[in-house]
Write a protein that holds these residues in place. Sequence first.
Motif, PDB file in Angstrom:
ATOM      1  N   ARG A  95       0.851  -1.184   0.000  1.00  0.00           N
ATOM      2  CA  ARG A  95       0.000   0.000   0.000  1.00  0.00           C
ATOM      3  C   ARG A  95       0.893   1.243   0.000  1.00  0.00           C
ATOM      4  O   ARG A  95       1.837   1.315   0.792  1.00  0.00           O
ATOM      5  CB  ARG A  95      -0.906   0.009   1.228  1.00  0.00           C
ATOM      6  CG  ARG A  95      -1.885   1.176   1.250  1.00  0.00           C
ATOM      7  CD  ARG A  95      -2.837   1.120   2.445  1.00  0.00           C
ATOM      8  NE  ARG A  95      -2.138   1.276   3.697  1.00  0.00           N
ATOM      9  CZ  ARG A  95      -1.945   0.303   4.585  1.00  0.00           C
ATOM     10  NH1 ARG A  95      -2.369  -0.910   4.332  1.00  0.00           N
ATOM     11  NH2 ARG A  95      -1.303   0.529   5.710  1.00  0.00           N
ATOM     12  N   GLU A 111      -4.277   6.761  -3.294  1.00  0.00           N
ATOM     13  CA  GLU A 111      -3.714   5.732  -2.426  1.00  0.00           C
ATOM     14  C   GLU A 111      -3.977   4.392  -3.097  1.00  0.00           C
ATOM     15  O   GLU A 111      -5.118   4.083  -3.442  1.00  0.00           O
ATOM     16  CB  GLU A 111      -4.377   5.768  -1.045  1.00  0.00           C
ATOM     17  CG  GLU A 111      -3.805   4.746  -0.083  1.00  0.00           C
ATOM     18  CD  GLU A 111      -4.473   4.843   1.283  1.00  0.00           C
ATOM     19  OE1 GLU A 111      -3.934   5.532   2.153  1.00  0.00           O
ATOM     20  OE2 GLU A 111      -5.548   4.240   1.441  1.00  0.00           O
ATOM     21  N   SER A 113      -3.727   0.270  -3.061  1.00  0.00           N
ATOM     22  CA  SER A 113      -3.566  -0.974  -2.310  1.00  0.00           C
ATOM     23  C   SER A 113      -3.486  -2.116  -3.314  1.00  0.00           C
ATOM     24  O   SER A 113      -4.374  -2.272  -4.161  1.00  0.00           O
ATOM     25  CB  SER A 113      -4.757  -1.198  -1.371  1.00  0.00           C
ATOM     26  OG  SER A 113      -4.850  -0.173  -0.413  1.00  0.00           O
ATOM     27  N   THR A 241       1.920   5.398   6.536  1.00  0.00           N
ATOM     28  CA  THR A 241       0.556   5.075   6.945  1.00  0.00           C
ATOM     29  C   THR A 241       0.482   3.599   7.327  1.00  0.00           C
ATOM     30  O   THR A 241       1.039   2.740   6.647  1.00  0.00           O
ATOM     31  CB  THR A 241      -0.431   5.351   5.796  1.00  0.00           C
ATOM     32  OG1 THR A 241      -0.385   6.745   5.489  1.00  0.00           O
ATOM     33  CG2 THR A 241      -1.851   4.965   6.185  1.00  0.00           C
ATOM     34  N   SER A 242      -0.183   3.309   8.445  1.00  0.00           N
ATOM     35  CA  SER A 242      -0.272   1.936   8.932  1.00  0.00           C
ATOM     36  C   SER A 242      -1.728   1.500   9.017  1.00  0.00           C
ATOM     37  O   SER A 242      -2.634   2.322   9.136  1.00  0.00           O
ATOM     38  CB  SER A 242       0.366   1.813  10.330  1.00  0.00           C
ATOM     39  OG  SER A 242       1.713   2.192  10.296  1.00  0.00           O
ATOM     40  N   GLU A 243      -1.919   0.191   8.948  1.00  0.00           N
ATOM     41  CA  GLU A 243      -3.263  -0.369   9.068  1.00  0.00           C
ATOM     42  C   GLU A 243      -3.379  -1.129  10.377  1.00  0.00           C
ATOM     43  O   GLU A 243      -2.529  -1.952  10.705  1.00  0.00           O
ATOM     44  CB  GLU A 243      -3.535  -1.305   7.884  1.00  0.00           C
ATOM     45  CG  GLU A 243      -4.970  -1.803   7.827  1.00  0.00           C
ATOM     46  CD  GLU A 243      -5.235  -2.608   6.553  1.00  0.00           C
ATOM     47  OE1 GLU A 243      -4.880  -2.115   5.461  1.00  0.00           O
ATOM     48  OE2 GLU A 243      -5.772  -3.713   6.665  1.00  0.00           O
ATOM     49  N   GLU A 257      -6.887   2.965   9.076  1.00  0.00           N
ATOM     50  CA  GLU A 257      -5.540   3.407   8.758  1.00  0.00           C
ATOM     51  C   GLU A 257      -5.197   4.541   9.706  1.00  0.00           C
ATOM     52  O   GLU A 257      -6.079   5.316  10.100  1.00  0.00           O
ATOM     53  CB  GLU A 257      -5.455   3.919   7.316  1.00  0.00           C
ATOM     54  CG  GLU A 257      -5.486   2.816   6.278  1.00  0.00           C
ATOM     55  CD  GLU A 257      -5.379   3.365   4.879  1.00  0.00           C
ATOM     56  OE1 GLU A 257      -5.539   4.589   4.714  1.00  0.00           O
ATOM     57  OE2 GLU A 257      -5.147   2.578   3.953  1.00  0.00           O
ATOM     58  N   ASP A 259      -2.216   7.696  10.711  1.00  0.00           N
ATOM     59  CA  ASP A 259      -1.032   8.508  10.427  1.00  0.00           C
ATOM     60  C   ASP A 259      -0.626   9.239  11.698  1.00  0.00           C
ATOM     61  O   ASP A 259      -1.486   9.714  12.444  1.00  0.00           O
ATOM     62  CB  ASP A 259      -1.315   9.545   9.334  1.00  0.00           C
ATOM     63  CG  ASP A 259      -1.406   8.914   7.960  1.00  0.00           C
ATOM     64  OD1 ASP A 259      -2.451   9.043   7.331  1.00  0.00           O
ATOM     65  OD2 ASP A 259      -0.413   8.296   7.528  1.00  0.00           O
ATOM     66  N   ARG A 277      -8.569   6.694   9.860  1.00  0.00           N
ATOM     67  CA  ARG A 277      -9.529   6.624   8.764  1.00  0.00           C
ATOM     68  C   ARG A 277     -10.157   5.237   8.735  1.00  0.00           C
ATOM     69  O   ARG A 277      -9.451   4.226   8.664  1.00  0.00           O
ATOM     70  CB  ARG A 277      -8.841   6.925   7.419  1.00  0.00           C
ATOM     71  CG  ARG A 277      -8.477   8.367   7.215  1.00  0.00           C
ATOM     72  CD  ARG A 277      -7.826   8.595   5.867  1.00  0.00           C
ATOM     73  NE  ARG A 277      -6.530   7.941   5.779  1.00  0.00           N
ATOM     74  CZ  ARG A 277      -5.412   8.452   6.290  1.00  0.00           C
ATOM     75  NH1 ARG A 277      -5.431   9.610   6.928  1.00  0.00           N
ATOM     76  NH2 ARG A 277      -4.263   7.813   6.170  1.00  0.00           N
ATOM     77  N   ILE A 279     -11.630   2.154   7.175  1.00  0.00           N
ATOM     78  CA  ILE A 279     -11.507   1.543   5.839  1.00  0.00           C
ATOM     79  C   ILE A 279     -12.386   0.297   5.735  1.00  0.00           C
ATOM     80  O   ILE A 279     -12.109  -0.603   4.945  1.00  0.00           O
ATOM     81  CB  ILE A 279     -10.037   1.205   5.516  1.00  0.00           C
ATOM     82  CG1 ILE A 279      -9.423   0.285   6.589  1.00  0.00           C
ATOM     83  CG2 ILE A 279      -9.221   2.467   5.370  1.00  0.00           C
ATOM     84  CD1 ILE A 279      -8.044  -0.227   6.229  1.00  0.00           C
ATOM     85  N   LYS A 283     -12.389  -2.709   2.791  1.00  0.00           N
ATOM     86  CA  LYS A 283     -12.102  -4.096   3.141  1.00  0.00           C
ATOM     87  C   LYS A 283     -13.204  -5.023   2.630  1.00  0.00           C
ATOM     88  O   LYS A 283     -12.938  -6.115   2.102  1.00  0.00           O
ATOM     89  CB  LYS A 283     -11.962  -4.234   4.666  1.00  0.00           C
ATOM     90  CG  LYS A 283     -10.654  -3.712   5.218  1.00  0.00           C
ATOM     91  CD  LYS A 283      -9.513  -4.607   4.786  1.00  0.00           C
ATOM     92  CE  LYS A 283      -8.212  -4.195   5.416  1.00  0.00           C
ATOM     93  NZ  LYS A 283      -7.082  -5.024   4.927  1.00  0.00           N
TER      94      LYS A 283
END
Length: 295
Positions: A95, A111, A113, A241-243, A257, A259, A277, A279, A283
């Motif tokens: 991503r 963005e 993915s 950015t991490s999930e 997500e 930041d 955020r 998501i 998904k």
Amino acid sequence: AEFKKMAANLKRSLSNMAFQRSEMRYQDLVENSPEMIHQIDKDLKFVHVNKTELERLGYTLDEITHMKLTDIVPADHKERIIECFKKMMVDGEGRYETVYITKDGRRIDVELSTTAQYDPDTGEFIATRGFTIDISERKRLEEERLNYTVKLEQEVAERTRELGESERKYRSLFDFAEDSMMRINREGEIFAVNKREEWLIGYSEEELLGKKLTTLLPERYWNDFDKLLIETMNENKKVPTSEVAVTRKDGKLIPMELDLTGICEGDSVVAVQIHFRDITKRKILQEQVEQYREA
């Protein structure tokens, strides 16, 4: 014997019909998705692009299938795109943020993915499926918030007597921002939560104040989050950015997500602001596409 042959033919015919229906549902889901979806081969060449992405970019399917992903990004993004693609081929997914340039020259912040597809017999990489969302508005709002924060800091330094009014303005921006946001201190404890975050996870600000943010995350995310926090706090780095999954008050897990942005006093980072955020919709769409593809 003749009856068995007829039964076998009928079974094969029904199986083919079921496969065709599944393929039609899959194609309809992909083509009419609100997200831009494409497939790219190992040479970064477009194999297929859905209608949504064709409309946003302004190309026909025939035009874009003679192009590569690197043909629609700025020159200074090409090297990073290639590096991310190579990493994704090994990791199986990736991503990252980049910029698409449309046929008429417009720039779109996006963005992307991606998920790798491998040959089930040889394990060899075949192509990647990419889900793209337009984040231009999010980028604009982030820039506005950043500009406002810089301006606010200057005003506070220059006119201390106006701090009260400026703080109320900032709190209003913080509370009614599009993203869910909270702030944590150097120990990872929450000391501010905006209204959208309260609504999304079901806790009031009063219930969250003083809690460790990790109490809202499943244990499998603790180590990775601590690493991001340390990098932000000690080095003031812009971490990727991490999930994660965040636990609501009712126990439900929400895929998000996040930041991290350092809040400085002088040269030191004294706190971190976190943007979340939701998501969930993305998904669900990705799972539906994968299910139809495997059916």
